[in-house]
Design a protein around this motif. Structure first.
Motif, PDB file in Angstrom:
ATOM      1  N   ALA A 526       0.776  -1.317  -0.071  1.00  0.00           N
ATOM      2  CA  ALA A 526      -0.121  -0.037   0.058  1.00  0.00           C
ATOM      3  C   ALA A 526       0.947   1.288   0.037  1.00  0.00           C
ATOM      4  CB  ALA A 526      -0.775   0.023   1.160  1.00  0.00           C
ATOM      5  N   GLU A 527       1.801   1.380   0.863  1.00  0.00           N
ATOM      6  CA  GLU A 527       2.749   2.591   0.889  1.00  0.00           C
ATOM      7  C   GLU A 527       3.590   2.679  -0.450  1.00  0.00           C
ATOM      8  OE1 GLU A 527       3.774   2.874   5.541  1.00  0.00           O
ATOM      9  OE2 GLU A 527       5.404   1.655   4.181  1.00  0.00           O
ATOM     10  N   LEU A 528       3.926   1.308  -0.987  1.00  0.00           N
ATOM     11  CA  LEU A 528       4.650   1.640  -2.360  1.00  0.00           C
ATOM     12  C   LEU A 528       3.757   1.925  -3.399  1.00  0.00           C
ATOM     13  CD1 LEU A 528       7.415   0.721  -3.378  1.00  0.00           C
ATOM     14  CD2 LEU A 528       6.389  -1.441  -4.323  1.00  0.00           C
ATOM     15  N   GLY A 529       2.428   1.542  -3.408  1.00  0.00           N
ATOM     16  CA  GLY A 529       1.505   2.229  -4.469  1.00  0.00           C
ATOM     17  C   GLY A 529       1.143   3.669  -4.290  1.00  0.00           C
ATOM     18  N   LEU A 530       1.375   4.035  -3.121  1.00  0.00           N
ATOM     19  CA  LEU A 530       1.035   5.596  -2.819  1.00  0.00           C
ATOM     20  C   LEU A 530       2.374   6.382  -3.473  1.00  0.00           C
ATOM     21  CD1 LEU A 530      -0.053   8.172  -1.624  1.00  0.00           C
ATOM     22  CD2 LEU A 530       0.819   7.443   0.731  1.00  0.00           C
ATOM     23  N   ALA A 531       3.643   5.765  -2.985  1.00  0.00           N
ATOM     24  CA  ALA A 531       4.705   6.414  -3.456  1.00  0.00           C
ATOM     25  C   ALA A 531       4.978   6.591  -5.103  1.00  0.00           C
ATOM     26  CB  ALA A 531       5.950   5.700  -2.831  1.00  0.00           C
ATOM     27  N   GLU A 532       4.493   5.365  -5.736  1.00  0.00           N
ATOM     28  CA  GLU A 532       4.406   5.035  -7.008  1.00  0.00           C
ATOM     29  C   GLU A 532       3.553   6.145  -7.599  1.00  0.00           C
ATOM     30  OE1 GLU A 532       3.619   1.220  -7.830  1.00  0.00           O
ATOM     31  OE2 GLU A 532       5.699   0.520  -7.745  1.00  0.00           O
ATOM     32  N   ALA A 533       2.299   6.380  -7.185  1.00  0.00           N
ATOM     33  CA  ALA A 533       1.422   7.300  -7.557  1.00  0.00           C
ATOM     34  C   ALA A 533       1.975   8.766  -7.615  1.00  0.00           C
ATOM     35  CB  ALA A 533      -0.110   7.363  -6.941  1.00  0.00           C
ATOM     36  N   LEU A 534       2.428   9.165  -6.508  1.00  0.00           N
ATOM     37  CA  LEU A 534       3.081  10.368  -6.270  1.00  0.00           C
ATOM     38  C   LEU A 534       4.265  10.713  -7.120  1.00  0.00           C
ATOM     39  CD1 LEU A 534       3.078  10.601  -2.366  1.00  0.00           C
ATOM     40  CD2 LEU A 534       1.779  12.187  -3.843  1.00  0.00           C
ATOM     41  N   ALA A 535       5.078   9.896  -7.219  1.00  0.00           N
ATOM     42  CA  ALA A 535       6.336   9.713  -8.500  1.00  0.00           C
ATOM     43  C   ALA A 535       5.734   9.862  -9.617  1.00  0.00           C
ATOM     44  CB  ALA A 535       7.146   8.708  -8.027  1.00  0.00           C
ATOM     45  N   GLN A 536       4.852   9.180 -10.207  1.00  0.00           N
ATOM     46  CA  GLN A 536       4.264   9.441 -11.503  1.00  0.00           C
ATOM     47  C   GLN A 536       3.738  10.778 -11.590  1.00  0.00           C
ATOM     48  OE1 GLN A 536       4.973   6.918 -13.729  1.00  0.00           O
ATOM     49  NE2 GLN A 536       3.996   8.549 -15.202  1.00  0.00           N
ATOM     50  N   ARG A 537       2.935  11.145 -10.843  1.00  0.00           N
ATOM     51  CA  ARG A 537       2.293  12.511 -10.926  1.00  0.00           C
ATOM     52  C   ARG A 537       3.194  13.480 -10.951  1.00  0.00           C
ATOM     53  NH1 ARG A 537      -2.981  14.934  -7.851  1.00  0.00           N
ATOM     54  NH2 ARG A 537      -3.603  13.155  -8.421  1.00  0.00           N
ATOM     55  N   GLY A 538       4.433  13.337 -10.199  1.00  0.00           N
ATOM     56  CA  GLY A 538       5.512  14.336 -10.324  1.00  0.00           C
ATOM     57  C   GLY A 538       6.233  14.346 -11.297  1.00  0.00           C
ATOM     58  N   VAL A 539       6.598  13.361 -12.051  1.00  0.00           N
ATOM     59  CA  VAL A 539       7.340  13.613 -13.429  1.00  0.00           C
ATOM     60  C   VAL A 539       6.255  13.823 -14.540  1.00  0.00           C
ATOM     61  CG1 VAL A 539       9.103  11.623 -12.630  1.00  0.00           C
ATOM     62  CG2 VAL A 539       6.852  11.059 -13.910  1.00  0.00           C
ATOM     63  N   ASN A 540       5.082  13.798 -14.277  1.00  0.00           N
ATOM     64  CA  ASN A 540       4.056  14.262 -15.361  1.00  0.00           C
ATOM     65  C   ASN A 540       3.799  15.713 -15.080  1.00  0.00           C
ATOM     66  OD1 ASN A 540       4.046  11.893 -16.859  1.00  0.00           O
ATOM     67  ND2 ASN A 540       2.287  10.981 -15.249  1.00  0.00           N
ATOM     68  N   GLY A 541       4.308  16.641 -14.232  1.00  0.00           N
ATOM     69  CA  GLY A 541       3.966  17.788 -13.958  1.00  0.00           C
ATOM     70  C   GLY A 541       4.740  18.540 -12.933  1.00  0.00           C
ATOM     71  N   ILE A 542       4.493  19.710 -12.725  1.00  0.00           N
ATOM     72  CA  ILE A 542       5.241  20.584 -11.495  1.00  0.00           C
ATOM     73  C   ILE A 542       4.616  21.070 -10.573  1.00  0.00           C
ATOM     74  CG2 ILE A 542       6.592  21.576 -13.814  1.00  0.00           C
ATOM     75  CD1 ILE A 542       4.875  24.129 -13.307  1.00  0.00           C
ATOM     76  N   GLN A 543       3.461  20.355 -10.489  1.00  0.00           N
ATOM     77  CA  GLN A 543       2.485  20.817  -9.117  1.00  0.00           C
ATOM     78  C   GLN A 543       3.319  20.140  -8.127  1.00  0.00           C
ATOM     79  OE1 GLN A 543      -1.371  18.679  -8.638  1.00  0.00           O
ATOM     80  NE2 GLN A 543      -2.207  20.569  -7.819  1.00  0.00           N
ATOM     81  N   THR A 544       3.406  20.952  -7.071  1.00  0.00           N
ATOM     82  CA  THR A 544       3.998  20.447  -5.692  1.00  0.00           C
ATOM     83  C   THR A 544       3.043  19.867  -4.771  1.00  0.00           C
ATOM     84  OG1 THR A 544       3.554  22.536  -4.614  1.00  0.00           O
ATOM     85  CG2 THR A 544       5.645  22.272  -5.820  1.00  0.00           C
ATOM     86  N   PHE A 545       3.382  18.937  -3.925  1.00  0.00           N
ATOM     87  CA  PHE A 545       2.500  18.378  -2.795  1.00  0.00           C
ATOM     88  C   PHE A 545       1.742  18.983  -2.160  1.00  0.00           C
ATOM     89  CE2 PHE A 545       1.541  15.296   0.817  1.00  0.00           C
ATOM     90  CZ  PHE A 545       0.752  14.599  -0.142  1.00  0.00           C
ATOM     91  N   ASN A 546       2.324  20.320  -1.632  1.00  0.00           N
ATOM     92  CA  ASN A 546       1.559  21.318  -0.736  1.00  0.00           C
ATOM     93  C   ASN A 546       0.596  22.250  -1.612  1.00  0.00           C
ATOM     94  OD1 ASN A 546       4.165  22.502  -1.762  1.00  0.00           O
ATOM     95  ND2 ASN A 546       3.366  24.188  -1.299  1.00  0.00           N
ATOM     96  N   ASP A 547       0.753  21.966  -2.768  1.00  0.00           N
ATOM     97  CA  ASP A 547      -0.193  22.713  -3.817  1.00  0.00           C
ATOM     98  C   ASP A 547      -1.606  21.842  -3.629  1.00  0.00           C
ATOM     99  OD1 ASP A 547       1.182  24.741  -4.591  1.00  0.00           O
ATOM    100  OD2 ASP A 547       2.008  23.773  -6.481  1.00  0.00           O
TER     101      ASP A 547
END
Length: 726
Positions: A526-547
């Motif tokens: 479950a933690e790996l899935g969350l990390a992968e989702a965040l990383a994939q979102r990160g390489v696809n855009g420039i939105q920060t997590f605090n946004d």
């Protein structure tokens, strides 16, 4: 069924002598007071006429002792002030060269019995209840817990004859022959048991009348343990009930009908489907000693029902010289039953056996230390057998230390790994002293608590992970499969608490290990899935997590952190925020005027610091090494892993490769590192970019950021060469 000839109903008594069969009990008291340094000196007095149980015990006894009766040591016999059996108590004390005392309050029994190895508390059932028993147990613990002695036996019954018979059974125990099969475990509360035990075990499926009745009433056992559901009037098995009087119907004018069970009115058991021949009277069970790991199994008065219906009185009237039970609700520990059997075969006295069990529970809190032994406390079931302790390791527990199921299981796992023995017995100074006096128990391998992993911390970390992962959508982040994954994790983490308790109670450590591994893997996925989702979102855009989370949180006033940016040395500012609805969700953004949000952390995260190390200037057509270093606080479970990743914001659009998410196991100090190679292509954008590091620990998200600048390649790519792919 056992015949009258087999019970010896027509045979004369050679070991026991029935005296004082009337209002004048002087003959009985005189016979009881005869000194008994050896069990062969005189017949053992019994008050009142012979019963079937008397004949059954006589039939398996010989005038000469079958084994040494042992030495009771210093004995104090206690009776409540004004007790109707004070004369019996005084005669018993005289017979063993002990003292008879009548303390004003049983809460002071410890001081009154100072120096005693064994303490016999003599009282009619109506003179003592669980409140007095608890006070006596606590007083003896306070006086003797840090030393030696104070091993209690309760001699009680509804009548004087009951008390006299319980005393007689204890005095005559050395005269009994050894049964062919010494021990039986009837553990109908368990559906299955993976570990091996040293005697026959009946679990839930086998605890049927057709199997149990002949085993309990036609075959004699030295030590019998019952672990099943019940209450103060009955032990309940698959399709059978054990109770004191059987389905006893009372006359309409009987005053005890007011609080009597259903059978008093119907003549039938209250349990649907249980016929009269499926009800077994406790006094018919053939055993030298019984451990009833059953709820409220030692209510001797003021129970849910009148005294004649209370379970222990049935065993008092029967063949058992010792009966151990608790007046409280119990969880039912198979390991505690194993301790009973080991003490029985290992040569401890019945009083010492109850002490060892209770003092273990004072440290391993799977049940209250409320078990009391009915019988002579200095009676022994067997000569010491060193092999009785082959499955046990010892933990010498310090005063005031205690633990629950998770710690108990961790101790068992450690003991099994280091000694091959999974049953850990926690000992106090007085129980350790009792064990030290018998062969086999003196050499128990000891468990070193310093080497025991904190399984409780691991389990609670899994619980925190589940809670934090559940909270991710509240931050505004949704990703595919989150709901299905969390439903699976939630079910497994919730069941882990039950598994921990069952492992501690049943001793099935292997089963718990498999369950724990399964749950850990589910949380890691479950933690790996969350990390992968965040990383994939990160390489696809420039939105920060605090946004993402910032739209749902309310910000506090910014404050200077007193720290400098690790990348440029400027002063850092803390921007704290709280969820608008769920106040328990708090995050902190650490902001640099130049490098922006250098760390975005969850206040509940075990990650206390994180930082990226790499070159600040990157060339096209190069491979850049980036190291993410993070530190976990002391509260994080040792040995667990976290999910981590390094990527460049918008990497797929600007020609820079992204690294895969990995699971990292921090070192013993809680420090974790992830080093990756980031491919910078020939077509990479010549601009300032952001490298991000990501840590998912216990379901919380921490993101670190630092700027880098992409510059032209030092050497142009040659003709026919291809740029390095991301």
């Amino acid at each position: 069924m056992t015949t009258s000839q087999e019970l010896g109903l027509d045979a004369p008594f050679a070991v026991y002598e029935h005296v004082g069969q009337g209002a004048d009990d002087d003959a009985y008291l005189h016979a009881l007071a005869v000194p008994r340094n050896s069990g062969a000196q005189a017949r053992i007095p019994v008050l009142g006429p012979p019963t079937a149980a008397h004949h059954a015990v006589e039939a398996v006894s010989t005038p000469a002792p079958q084994r040494s009766p042992g030495q009771p040591g210093a004995v104090v016999v206690v009776s409540p002030p004004g007790s109707a059996v004070a004369d019996i108590a005084a005669a018993l004390a005289e017979s063993v060269g002990g003292r008879h005392v009548e303390p004003a309050d049983l809460g002071g029994i410890g001081r009154a019995c100072a120096g005693a190895r064994h303490v016999a508390l003599v009282a009619l059932a109506g003179e003592i209840g669980e409140r007095e028993l608890a006070a006596a147990q606590d007083s003896l613990w306070q006086e003797f817990g840090g030393g030696d002695g104070g091993h209690l036996g309760l001699l009680t019954g509804v009548t004087r004859a009951d008390v006299a018979w319980l005393i007689a059974k204890g005095l005559g125990l050395p005269h009994r022959s050894a049964p062919q099969d010494p021990a039986l475990r009837v553990w109908s509360a368990l559906e299955s048991l993976e570990r091996r035990v040293s005697s026959r075990v009946l679990l839930a499926e086998d605890s049927r009348t057709s199997v149990l009745r002949p085993l309990l009433t036609e075959q004699r056992w030295r030590d019998l343990s019952l672990m099943t559901h019940g209450r103060d009037d009955a032990a309940i098995f698959n399709d059978m009930v054990v109770c004191a009087p059987g389905p006893l119907r009372l006359e309409p004018d009987d005053p005890e009908r007011e609080r009597a069970p259903a059978c008093a009115f119907t003549g039938r058991c209250y349990r649907p489907g249980v016929e009269p021949d499926q009800v077994v009277k406790a006094e018919l069970i053939l055993a030298d000693a019984v451990f009833a790991n059953v709820c409220m199994s030692l209510r001797v008065s003021d129970g849910l029902f009148p005294a004649r219906y209370l379970l222990p009185h049935g065993f008092v009237r029967g063949t058992a010289a010792g009966f151990i039970g608790s007046p409280m609700v119990v969880n039912g520990s198979a390991k505690l039953a194993d301790v009973f059997h080991a003490c029985s075969a290992g040569g401890l006295t019945l009083g010492e056996t109850a002490t060892v069990m209770n003092d273990h529970l004072r440290h391993e809190r799977v049940d209250l230390p409320s078990f009391t032994m009915l019988g002579l406390p200095w009676a022994r079931l067997a000569d010491p057998d060193p092999a009785a302790w082959d499955a046990f390791a010892q933990l010498r527990a310090e005063a005031g230390t205690h633990w629950g199921a998770a710690r108990a299981t961790a101790l068992s796992l450690s003991a099994e790994t280091r000694t091959g023995r999974a049953l850990v017995l926690a000992t106090s100074p007085r129980s350790a002293a009792a064990l030290a006096a018998v062969p086999g128990a003196t050499a128990l391998p000891e468990v070193d608590t310093d080497d025991v992993s904190d399984l409780s911390a691991r389990a609670r970390a899994l619980g925190r992970s589940m809670t934090n992962l559940d909270d991710v959508p509240l931050l505004g982040l949704r990703y595919s499969r989150h709901g299905n994954v969390m439903n699976n994790v939630r079910a497994q983490v919730t069941s882990l608490a039950t598994a921990l308790s069952r492992a501690a109670l049943a001793g099935d450590i292997d089963r718990l290990t498999r369950r724990l591994d399964t749950v850990v893997q589910a949380v890691e996925r479950a933690e790996l899935g969350l990390a992968e989702a965040l990383a994939q979102r990160g390489v696809n855009g420039i939105q920060t997590f605090n946004d993402i989370w910032g739209e749902r949180f309310e910000y506090d006033e910014p404050e200077l952190s007193g720290e400098d940016c690790p990348y440029c040395g400027r002063a850092l500012v803390w921007q704290r925020a709280t969820h608008s609805v769920f106040g328990r969700l708090r995050r902190t953004a650490t902001i640099c005027p130049r490098c922006v949000v250098v760390i975005d952390s969850d206040d509940a995260s075990p990650v206390t610091s994180a930082q990226l190390a790499c070159e600040e200037s990157w060339s096209r057509d190069s491979s850049q090494e980036v190291t993410l270093t993070f530190q976990l606080g002391p509260g994080h479970a040792a040995g667990s892993t976290v999910a981590a990743a390094v990527f460049v914001a918008g990497a797929e659009k600007i020609g820079i490769g992204a690294a895969a998410v990995e699971r990292i196991r921090p070192d013993a100090a809680g420090t974790g590192r992830l080093t990756v190679k980031v491919a910078v292509s020939q077509e990479a954008r010549l601009h300032q970019e952001y490298v991000r590091g990501l840590v998912v620990a216990e379901g919380t998200v921490v993101v670190v950021t630092r700027p880098v600048w992409v510059r032209p390649a030092a050497t142009p790519v040659g003709i026919g060469q291809r740029p390095v792919a991301g």
